[in-house]
Scaffold this active site. Structure first.
Site, short mmCIF file in Angstrom:
data_model
loop_
_atom_site.label_atom_id
_atom_site.label_comp_id
_atom_site.label_asym_id
_atom_site.label_seq_id
_atom_site.Cartn_x
_atom_site.Cartn_y
_atom_site.Cartn_z
N ASP A 110 0.89 -1.27 -0.06
CA ASP A 110 -0.21 -0.16 0.06
C ASP A 110 0.82 1.22 -0.06
O ASP A 110 2.05 1.12 0.54
CB ASP A 110 -0.98 0.13 1.15
N CYS A 146 -4.29 -1.42 -2.24
CA CYS A 146 -4.60 -0.14 -2.26
C CYS A 146 -5.29 0.18 -3.53
O CYS A 146 -5.06 -0.54 -4.56
CB CYS A 146 -3.13 0.65 -2.75
N CYS A 203 -11.14 2.63 -0.37
CA CYS A 203 -9.60 3.28 -0.14
C CYS A 203 -9.32 2.37 1.04
O CYS A 203 -10.05 2.37 2.12
CB CYS A 203 -9.56 4.63 0.10
#
Ligand code: DGL
Length: 272
Positions: A7, A70, A189
């Site tokens: 991420d 991500c 997210c």
């Protein structure tokens, strides 16, 4: 060989946590590109270049597969990496994203067939969620709202402060003003579950909030089940290592508070 979880910062920890609960036997390496977070406001080319560098770092550390935990990287870099880079770099390894499994789960969740998406500017602008949803469920409408302040609040550990409420309410109000039929809210997210309490506070009660951790964990378990040639290359000592492009100390403090367990991290350098 290990399973890499990547991420831009701390958000992927919400995915790693659920993956380790579901598949505790495997060995994991987490990489947070905290030095260059947030990705959400960066251009396609920059997100792609940064993501590829991080995937390469995880390959150097013997990862058989890398999960882009991500949404921004999944939206902007996954396809190019899978189609152009992987055949050249490591054709026998895999890079997987988080958007497709999230969309697959929508079919059984929404009754009004109207889904809200909160995500970074990059994810919203890419149009990945509405485009991919239309392919799988042509009757589901995706209403999107970018929340550019949320990741910086979390990365700076300000998401529990009173000031954060202003921005949580602001973006959620803007989303629900766009369409009152929304009955399902995708937290698109991986950082956002870290402030789920506040998000819940400003979301209408009849709306189901979708977080990605369990969805991605189930999808990975299913993938490994269907691909023994990948599964058999993954070692099973139940270990987890944490890498960050920022200071190891800073990462330890923040990640320890997010995960509610003490972790050690190692700094790695990435030359931009
Ligand atoms: N966790 C990333 C995502 O899922 C945040 C991206 C960012 O760094 O802005 O989109």
């Amino acid at each position: 060989m290990k399973i890499g979880i990547f991420d831009s910062g701390y958000g992927g920890l919400t995915i790693l946590n659920k993956i380790r609960q579901r598949l505790p036997q495997y060995d994991y390496i987490y990489l947070g590109d905290n030095a260059r977070t947030p990705y959400g406001t960066r251009s396609f080319d920059v997100v792609y270049a940064y993501t590829l560098q991080c995937v390469e770092k995880l390959f150097e550390r013997d990862c058989q597969m890398v999960i882009l935990a991500c949404n921004t990287a999944s939206a902007k870099a996954l396809r190019t990496i899978q189609q152009n880079d992987l055949p050249r770099l490591a054709p026998e390894r895999r890079v997987l994203g988080v958007i497709r499994p999230t969309i697959e789960s929508l079919g059984r969740l929404t009754h009004t067939r109207t889904v809200g998406l909160v995500a970074t500017e990059g994810t919203v602008r890419s149009g990945s969620y509405p485009l991919e949803t239309a392919k799988l469920y042509p009757d589901i409408r995706v209403v999107s709202q970018a929340c550019p302040m949320w990741v910086p609040l979390i990365e700076n550990n300000e998401h529990n402060s009173d000031g954060a409420d202003y921005f949580v309410k602001k973006y959620l109000d803007a989303l629900f003003r766009q369409n009152a039929d929304i009955d399902t809210l995708i937290l698109g997210c991986t950082h956002y579950p870290l402030m789920l309490n506040k998000i819940r506070r400003y979301t209408p009660q009849n709306v189901t909030i979708v977080t990605q951790g369990d969805i991605v964990a189930d999808s990975l378990a299913d993938y490994l089940q269907r691909h023994p040639e990948q599964r058999n290359r993954c070692s099973t000592n139940g270990s987890c290592k944490y890498l960050t492009t920022e200071s190891a100390e800073k990462f330890c403090t923040a990640a320890t508070s997010f995960l509610h367990q003490h972790i050690e991290a190692e700094h790695i350098a990435i030359n931009a």
